[in-house]
Scaffold this motif. Sequence first.
Motif, short mmCIF file in Angstrom:
data_model
loop_
_atom_site.label_atom_id
_atom_site.label_comp_id
_atom_site.label_asym_id
_atom_site.label_seq_id
_atom_site.Cartn_x
_atom_site.Cartn_y
_atom_site.Cartn_z
N GLU A 64 0.83 -1.20 0.00
CA GLU A 64 0.00 0.00 0.00
C GLU A 64 0.87 1.26 0.00
O GLU A 64 0.59 2.21 -0.72
N ARG A 65 1.92 1.25 0.79
CA ARG A 65 2.85 2.39 0.86
C ARG A 65 3.41 2.71 -0.53
O ARG A 65 3.42 3.84 -0.97
N ILE A 66 3.90 1.68 -1.18
CA ILE A 66 4.52 1.83 -2.51
C ILE A 66 3.49 2.30 -3.53
O ILE A 66 3.72 3.24 -4.29
N ARG A 70 2.95 5.91 -5.87
CA ARG A 70 2.77 5.93 -7.32
C ARG A 70 1.45 6.57 -7.70
O ARG A 70 1.36 7.30 -8.69
N ALA A 71 0.41 6.30 -6.91
CA ALA A 71 -0.89 6.94 -7.15
C ALA A 71 -0.78 8.46 -6.98
O ALA A 71 -1.37 9.22 -7.75
N PHE A 72 -0.02 8.88 -5.98
CA PHE A 72 0.21 10.31 -5.76
C PHE A 72 0.85 10.94 -7.01
O PHE A 72 0.39 11.98 -7.49
N LEU A 73 1.89 10.31 -7.55
CA LEU A 73 2.55 10.85 -8.74
C LEU A 73 1.58 10.92 -9.91
O LEU A 73 1.52 11.94 -10.61
N LEU A 74 0.82 9.87 -10.11
CA LEU A 74 -0.15 9.85 -11.20
C LEU A 74 -1.21 10.93 -11.00
O LEU A 74 -1.58 11.62 -11.96
N LEU A 82 3.24 2.48 -13.93
CA LEU A 82 2.96 2.04 -12.57
C LEU A 82 3.58 0.66 -12.36
O LEU A 82 2.91 -0.35 -12.29
N TRP A 83 4.90 0.66 -12.31
CA TRP A 83 5.72 -0.54 -12.33
C TRP A 83 5.53 -1.41 -11.10
O TRP A 83 5.04 -0.98 -10.07
N LYS A 130 -5.37 8.40 -16.32
CA LYS A 130 -4.95 7.05 -16.71
C LYS A 130 -3.44 6.90 -16.71
O LYS A 130 -2.70 7.83 -17.01
N GLY A 131 -3.02 5.71 -16.38
CA GLY A 131 -1.61 5.33 -16.43
C GLY A 131 -1.50 3.90 -16.90
O GLY A 131 -2.51 3.22 -17.13
N LEU A 132 -0.27 3.42 -17.06
CA LEU A 132 -0.04 2.04 -17.49
C LEU A 132 0.47 1.21 -16.32
O LEU A 132 1.41 1.60 -15.63
N ALA A 133 -0.17 0.07 -16.11
CA ALA A 133 0.25 -0.87 -15.08
C ALA A 133 0.34 -2.24 -15.72
O ALA A 133 -0.68 -2.80 -16.12
#
Length: 169
Positions: A64-66, A70-74, A82-83, A130-133
């Motif tokens: 969740e931390r990680i 990444r959600a914050f950056l997006l 979203l590696w 949207k992002g790529l995961a």
Amino acid sequence: MKYKPEHGFPYYIELVKDKDCRSLFSSLSTATFLDSINEEKATFRYGPGKWSIKQIVGHITDHERIKMFRAFLLSRGESIQLWGYDQEFLVNNSRFDDVTMQQLVLDYINVRKASISFIDMLSENQLKIKGLAQQHEITLEDFLKSIIGHEIHHIGIINKKYMSGNHEN
């Protein structure tokens, strides 16, 4: 990192169905369940090389931390992939088994409170970014939901492999 078909996207999103993102994060069911596990049971491993319940709880919290970072950056419009990450490395270099279950549950709750605070600050437009995961285009909202899907997956494993007496690999 290679994913099994029952891991990652879209599997984790399927586990939460069409539930509201904010209500998923506000649920107390996981914290209540984890708080009911005693210290002796928390160190149990159902097989060689398998994680203890403490390690699973630490992993859920780390995940969740990680993912929230990444959600914050997006959410701020950063164009990112979203590696994934090496969960074995992170767990193997933790001290989850050295702390109490109570400490792990408190850490989980504190991370969840920070996640809820972040989610409460998001607009509806930000949730649609949207992002790529793992080669899947995904909205921020679905990315957030996948965090809870991941948690549900691991709580299911704890129930099936650690609590029920069914200790098959």
